[in-house]
Design a protein around this motif. Structure first.
Motif, PDB file in Angstrom:
ATOM      1  N   MET A  19       0.841  -1.199   0.000  1.00  0.00           N
ATOM      2  CA  MET A  19       0.000   0.000   0.000  1.00  0.00           C
ATOM      3  C   MET A  19       0.874   1.245   0.000  1.00  0.00           C
ATOM      4  SD  MET A  19      -2.976  -0.945   2.765  1.00  0.00           S
ATOM      5  CE  MET A  19      -1.823  -1.251   4.113  1.00  0.00           C
ATOM      6  N   GLU A  20       0.392   2.300  -0.666  1.00  0.00           N
ATOM      7  CA  GLU A  20       1.100   3.568  -0.700  1.00  0.00           C
ATOM      8  C   GLU A  20       0.186   4.694  -0.228  1.00  0.00           C
ATOM      9  OE1 GLU A  20       4.072   4.410  -3.952  1.00  0.00           O
ATOM     10  OE2 GLU A  20       2.875   2.856  -4.933  1.00  0.00           O
ATOM     11  N   SER A  21       0.813   5.724   0.347  1.00  0.00           N
ATOM     12  CA  SER A  21       0.076   6.892   0.805  1.00  0.00           C
ATOM     13  C   SER A  21       0.902   8.139   0.530  1.00  0.00           C
ATOM     14  CB  SER A  21      -0.227   6.787   2.301  1.00  0.00           C
ATOM     15  OG  SER A  21      -0.856   7.968   2.778  1.00  0.00           O
ATOM     16  N   THR A  22       0.224   9.232   0.200  1.00  0.00           N
ATOM     17  CA  THR A  22       0.898  10.510  -0.038  1.00  0.00           C
ATOM     18  C   THR A  22       0.560  11.525   1.043  1.00  0.00           C
ATOM     19  OG1 THR A  22      -0.929  11.250  -1.458  1.00  0.00           O
ATOM     20  CG2 THR A  22       0.924  10.140  -2.535  1.00  0.00           C
ATOM     21  N   ILE A  23      -0.033  11.093   2.132  1.00  0.00           N
ATOM     22  CA  ILE A  23      -0.527  12.020   3.139  1.00  0.00           C
ATOM     23  C   ILE A  23       0.531  12.448   4.152  1.00  0.00           C
ATOM     24  CG2 ILE A  23      -1.321  10.279   4.794  1.00  0.00           C
ATOM     25  CD1 ILE A  23      -3.840  12.014   5.203  1.00  0.00           C
ATOM     26  N   ASP A  24       1.639  11.704   4.262  1.00  0.00           N
ATOM     27  CA  ASP A  24       2.685  12.055   5.219  1.00  0.00           C
ATOM     28  C   ASP A  24       3.436  13.292   4.715  1.00  0.00           C
ATOM     29  OD1 ASP A  24       5.151  12.162   6.725  1.00  0.00           O
ATOM     30  OD2 ASP A  24       4.756  10.097   7.352  1.00  0.00           O
ATOM     31  N   PRO A  25       3.471  14.384   5.494  1.00  0.00           N
ATOM     32  CA  PRO A  25       4.088  15.619   5.005  1.00  0.00           C
ATOM     33  C   PRO A  25       5.606  15.570   4.899  1.00  0.00           C
ATOM     34  CG  PRO A  25       3.454  15.867   7.299  1.00  0.00           C
ATOM     35  CD  PRO A  25       2.911  14.542   6.852  1.00  0.00           C
ATOM     36  N   THR A  26       6.250  14.533   5.430  1.00  0.00           N
ATOM     37  CA  THR A  26       7.716  14.479   5.414  1.00  0.00           C
ATOM     38  C   THR A  26       8.278  13.832   4.156  1.00  0.00           C
ATOM     39  OG1 THR A  26       7.851  12.315   6.515  1.00  0.00           O
ATOM     40  CG2 THR A  26       7.699  14.272   7.924  1.00  0.00           C
ATOM     41  N   ALA A  27       7.406  13.326   3.269  1.00  0.00           N
ATOM     42  CA  ALA A  27       7.895  12.615   2.085  1.00  0.00           C
ATOM     43  C   ALA A  27       6.891  12.753   0.945  1.00  0.00           C
ATOM     44  CB  ALA A  27       8.126  11.140   2.407  1.00  0.00           C
ATOM     45  N   ASP A  28       7.351  12.426  -0.255  1.00  0.00           N
ATOM     46  CA  ASP A  28       6.443  12.409  -1.399  1.00  0.00           C
ATOM     47  C   ASP A  28       5.394  11.316  -1.229  1.00  0.00           C
ATOM     48  OD1 ASP A  28       7.903  14.470  -2.580  1.00  0.00           O
ATOM     49  OD2 ASP A  28       9.213  13.070  -3.642  1.00  0.00           O
ATOM     50  N   SER A  29       5.833  10.167  -0.741  1.00  0.00           N
ATOM     51  CA  SER A  29       4.910   9.064  -0.476  1.00  0.00           C
ATOM     52  C   SER A  29       5.587   8.065   0.446  1.00  0.00           C
ATOM     53  CB  SER A  29       4.474   8.371  -1.774  1.00  0.00           C
ATOM     54  OG  SER A  29       5.583   7.838  -2.472  1.00  0.00           O
ATOM     55  N   VAL A  30       4.788   7.220   1.065  1.00  0.00           N
ATOM     56  CA  VAL A  30       5.300   6.152   1.914  1.00  0.00           C
ATOM     57  C   VAL A  30       4.650   4.851   1.474  1.00  0.00           C
ATOM     58  CG1 VAL A  30       3.539   6.605   3.681  1.00  0.00           C
ATOM     59  CG2 VAL A  30       5.600   5.319   4.278  1.00  0.00           C
ATOM     60  N   ARG A  31       5.427   3.774   1.477  1.00  0.00           N
ATOM     61  CA  ARG A  31       4.947   2.471   1.033  1.00  0.00           C
ATOM     62  C   ARG A  31       5.062   1.472   2.173  1.00  0.00           C
ATOM     63  NH1 ARG A  31       8.342  -0.526  -3.616  1.00  0.00           N
ATOM     64  NH2 ARG A  31       9.981  -0.190  -2.057  1.00  0.00           N
ATOM     65  N   GLU A  32       3.991   0.731   2.395  1.00  0.00           N
ATOM     66  CA  GLU A  32       4.041  -0.367   3.361  1.00  0.00           C
ATOM     67  C   GLU A  32       3.962  -1.681   2.604  1.00  0.00           C
ATOM     68  OE1 GLU A  32       1.562  -2.292   7.123  1.00  0.00           O
ATOM     69  OE2 GLU A  32       1.400  -0.140   6.703  1.00  0.00           O
ATOM     70  N   THR A  33       4.919  -2.569   2.858  1.00  0.00           N
ATOM     71  CA  THR A  33       4.931  -3.917   2.277  1.00  0.00           C
ATOM     72  C   THR A  33       4.822  -4.896   3.429  1.00  0.00           C
ATOM     73  OG1 THR A  33       6.437  -3.125   0.542  1.00  0.00           O
ATOM     74  CG2 THR A  33       6.123  -5.511   0.738  1.00  0.00           C
ATOM     75  N   GLY A  34       3.704  -5.594   3.516  1.00  0.00           N
ATOM     76  CA  GLY A  34       3.464  -6.503   4.632  1.00  0.00           C
ATOM     77  C   GLY A  34       3.196  -7.919   4.181  1.00  0.00           C
ATOM     78  N   GLY A  35       3.723  -8.881   4.921  1.00  0.00           N
ATOM     79  CA  GLY A  35       3.454 -10.289   4.642  1.00  0.00           C
ATOM     80  C   GLY A  35       2.544 -10.872   5.692  1.00  0.00           C
ATOM     81  N   PHE A  36       1.756 -11.868   5.306  1.00  0.00           N
ATOM     82  CA  PHE A  36       0.828 -12.481   6.249  1.00  0.00           C
ATOM     83  C   PHE A  36       0.633 -13.960   5.956  1.00  0.00           C
ATOM     84  CE2 PHE A  36      -1.788 -10.897   2.729  1.00  0.00           C
ATOM     85  CZ  PHE A  36      -2.588 -12.001   2.436  1.00  0.00           C
ATOM     86  N   ILE A  37       0.298 -14.695   6.993  1.00  0.00           N
ATOM     87  CA  ILE A  37      -0.190 -16.077   6.884  1.00  0.00           C
ATOM     88  C   ILE A  37      -1.406 -16.180   7.779  1.00  0.00           C
ATOM     89  CG2 ILE A  37       0.331 -18.516   7.236  1.00  0.00           C
ATOM     90  CD1 ILE A  37       3.303 -17.835   6.842  1.00  0.00           C
ATOM     91  N   VAL A  38      -2.529 -16.613   7.228  1.00  0.00           N
ATOM     92  CA  VAL A  38      -3.775 -16.705   7.988  1.00  0.00           C
ATOM     93  C   VAL A  38      -4.301 -18.134   7.914  1.00  0.00           C
ATOM     94  CG1 VAL A  38      -4.400 -14.284   7.753  1.00  0.00           C
ATOM     95  CG2 VAL A  38      -5.094 -15.898   5.964  1.00  0.00           C
TER      96      VAL A  38
END
Length: 347
Positions: free
Chosen positions: A326-345
């Protein structure tokens, strides 16, 4: 508050995981889309499955890796190759990333685990071959997860050493077959762990969350007779940590609240976008994911958007492994931030 660092037994939790668990280079021949030559009956849609197993079917193991990208700011996607885990020494090997020591990552010191998943870090320094003078290395971290059955695994490698997102990658795989139900519904629960990197500045952070996934094996109906199962997912209780293991969620929310004149008290929950044609006969699932917030005018806006990638596993289709980006552009300290998460359910 720091995350719970549960040390994994030498190979009790990581059973059956010695050697090259992710042999990406050897089999990475897929173009990234379903083709008519693939075994099984993939859904006829415009969705894009990550590269990996060229001829997937319900009867075979399947692996997928992050596709390489030419998109501005993401040119380093998918560069991590040769990913393998050595259970005897509890080390993680990653190839094709510059300035990560000798490619061997040791178990993390400040953060050794994020929930049920192990954390590894590259050497901070590496000696000059001739003079033995130390050379500072980039911050590279890896997260590795393997299911309790040993049938599914994922790995994520990221670095916060570049102005853009930098070089890294992810891999997820099923090591057995799957038998998909034709009717009914199923609920899966588990944990997610990931990393956040920034575009427009350096920096790397860890994340944890709870995740639930539900599948309706009856619907949606597909006119061609192939599967059209509906999939919904919910990511909640999200926490951000720095690389020292400190909970910095309130700091991140504080700067966003100040910039947007809002009052977020927690990271928004993220949800899979529900619609047809997200799962195929091979048990592979690909779809979109979003999170939202209410702005200062009372209107709902997108907080993050991205995609999820997953594979069902088992004779009873009782576990799912996957990755969320997921990516977001709402953080004022950067152009964008990306979260890469892994899961096992698990069901």
């Amino acid at each position: 508050m720091k995350p719970t660092f549960v040390a994994l037994a030498t190979c009790a939790f990581l059973a059956a995981c010695g050697g090259d668990v992710f042999n990406v280079e050897e089999e990475d021949t897929d173009s990234g889309t379903d083709t008519e030559t693939d075994t099984g009956t993939p859904i006829d849609s415009d969705r894009t499955i990550p590269p990996g197993t060229a001829s997937p079917s319900p009867q075979v193991a399947i692996f997928r890796s992050e596709p390489t990208s030419t998109e501005d700011g993401k040119q380093g996607n998918g560069f991590a190759t040769g990913i393998s885990y050595d259970s005897q020494n509890d080390t993680f090997t990653v190839d094709n990333l510059g300035f990560d020591g000798d490619n061997t990552y040791s178990r993390g010191t400040a953060v050794s685990s994020l929930g049920p998943y192990a954390v590894y870090e590259a050497d901070a320094q590496f000696p000059d071959t001739v003079t033995q003078n130390p050379i500072n290395q980039f911050t590279h971290r890896a997260i590795y997860g393997v299911s309790t059955s040993g049938n599914t695994q994922f790995a994520i490698v990221r670095t916060g050493a570049y102005v853009d997102y930098g070089f890294g990658g992810f891999v997820y795989q099923r090591d057995n077959s799957v038998t998909l139900p034709s009717t009914g519904q199923a609920l899966f629960t588990g944990n997610l762990a990931g990393m956040r990197d920034y575009r427009g500045r350096g920096g790397l952070e860890y994340t944890t969350a709870d995740i639930t996934i539900a599948i309706d094996f009856d619907d949606f109906n597909d006119a061609t007779g192939t599967r059209g199962d509906a999939v919904r997912g919910h990511i909640s209780n999200r926490v951000i940590y720095d690389t020292a293991g400190n909970d910095i969620t309130s700091n991140v929310l504080g700067r966003i609240n100040a910039e947007e004149n809002i009052n977020l008290t927690a990271l928004p929950n993220a949800n899979f976008v529900v619609g047809p044609n997200v799962m195929d006969e091979n048990g592979e699932i690909v779809g979109s994911i979003n999170s939202y917030y209410v702005n200062s005018s009372g209107d709902t806006e997108v907080f993050e958007e991205g995609n999820y990638y997953a594979i069902l596993s088992g004779d009873n289709a009782d576990e799912i492994v996957g990755v969320v980006v997921m990516e977001s552009t709402i953080d004022p300290t950067a152009d964008s931030v990306r979260e890469t998460g892994g899961f096992i359910v698990y069901n």
